[in-house]
Design a protein around this motif. Structure first.
Motif, mmCIF file in Angstrom:
data_model
loop_
_atom_site.group_PDB
_atom_site.id
_atom_site.type_symbol
_atom_site.label_atom_id
_atom_site.label_comp_id
_atom_site.label_asym_id
_atom_site.label_seq_id
_atom_site.Cartn_x
_atom_site.Cartn_y
_atom_site.Cartn_z
ATOM 1 N N THR A 12 -13.601 -24.697 -20.611
ATOM 2 C CA THR A 12 -14.045 -23.367 -20.186
ATOM 3 C C THR A 12 -13.108 -22.306 -20.745
ATOM 4 O OG1 THR A 12 -15.009 -24.206 -18.115
ATOM 5 C CG2 THR A 12 -14.475 -21.862 -18.203
ATOM 6 N N THR A 29 -18.879 -26.584 -25.690
ATOM 7 C CA THR A 29 -18.958 -28.005 -26.021
ATOM 8 C C THR A 29 -18.755 -28.152 -27.524
ATOM 9 O OG1 THR A 29 -20.544 -28.396 -24.234
ATOM 10 C CG2 THR A 29 -20.388 -30.071 -25.956
ATOM 11 N N GLU A 35 -15.299 -30.738 -23.873
ATOM 12 C CA GLU A 35 -15.836 -29.641 -23.085
ATOM 13 C C GLU A 35 -14.676 -28.878 -22.461
ATOM 14 O OE1 GLU A 35 -18.757 -30.625 -20.212
ATOM 15 O OE2 GLU A 35 -19.950 -31.862 -21.573
ATOM 16 N N ARG A 84 -18.437 -21.953 -20.801
ATOM 17 C CA ARG A 84 -18.233 -23.386 -21.002
ATOM 18 C C ARG A 84 -18.675 -23.743 -22.403
ATOM 19 N NH1 ARG A 84 -14.900 -27.027 -18.619
ATOM 20 N NH2 ARG A 84 -15.708 -29.155 -18.730
#
Length: 226
Positions: free
Chosen positions: A109, A214, A107, A212
């Motif tokens: 940003t 993933t 993960e 964000r």
């Protein structure tokens, strides 16, 4: 006999404490070494934090495979694109060749400034977070332009789609924009080519600092890291 039993239990307790301390020391040393290695291998902002879970640690070391590893970093540069608040969770991390990870989840940003740079290469605008989407603001032919941008993952690639457009005081359809502006606002891709091989982008959500993302993968080859 009673006294001997007490002495024996105390001795076992001391051995247990010693093993616990030694196990903890070995774990700490491994975590520190991994952090140094990552700093040398990747362009990391600050010192990454490495946490090896699972107790005891020695059996994992002897088996040459770590059950669970979490790595977090303030920022990492992926082939010219900087991402922040990076968290990596990995399981079944091999310590011998071929260096592989059973499962890996990442993960990170993508800062608003990065998205702005990509969009501005097509249309000169500023980009900011606006609730659950991004908002691009600028001028086209001297007329104020505002466009809502929604990030999404398409075939493992991060894109931002235009959801609404306002030119001047009126809301327009994308195809109604003058010149080739519409073409420049379609299919805007934010390159994240620096992800490790075998890691596929899955989700993108707007957060206060940007987008964000993933990504995850299985049987990831660590020797093919960027």
């Amino acid at each position: 006999m009673g006294k001997g039993l007490v002495v024996g239990l105390v001795a076992l307790g001391l051995v247990g404490v010693g093993a616990y301390v030694a196990d903890g020391f070995a774990r700490d040393s491994a975590e520190d070494s991994a952090a140094v290695l990552l700093s040398q291998r990747l362009q990391v902002d600050g010192t990454p934090d490495v946490r090896i879970d699972g107790f005891p640690f020695f059996p994992q070391l002897l088996a040459r495979s770590l059950d669970d590893v979490r790595v977090s970093a303030r920022g990492v540069e992926l082939e010219g694109v900087e991402v922040t608040d990076v968290v990596v969770d990995a399981t079944d991390v091999s310590l011998d060749q071929p260096y592989q990870v059973g499962t890996l989840r990442l993960e990170a940003t993508v800062p608003t400034s990065t998205v702005e740079q990509v969009v501005a290469d097509r249309v000169p605008v500023d980009v900011a977070v606006d609730g659950g989407m991004l908002r691009a603001s600028g001028e086209i032919l001297g007329i104020p332009l505002s466009a809502g941008l929604v990030p999404r993952v398409v075939d493992g690639r991060l894109q931002v789609d235009v959801q609404d457009v306002t030119l001047g005081t009126g809301e327009l359809r994308l195809e109604d924009l003058p010149g080739d502006v519409a073409e420049r606002l379609v299919g805007i891709e934010v390159p994240l080519d620096g992800l490790p091989a075998g890691i596929v982008l899955e989700q993108a959500v707007v957060v206060p600092d940007g987008v964000r993302v993933t990504a995850s993968g299985t049987d990831v080859d660590l020797e093919r890291l960027p």
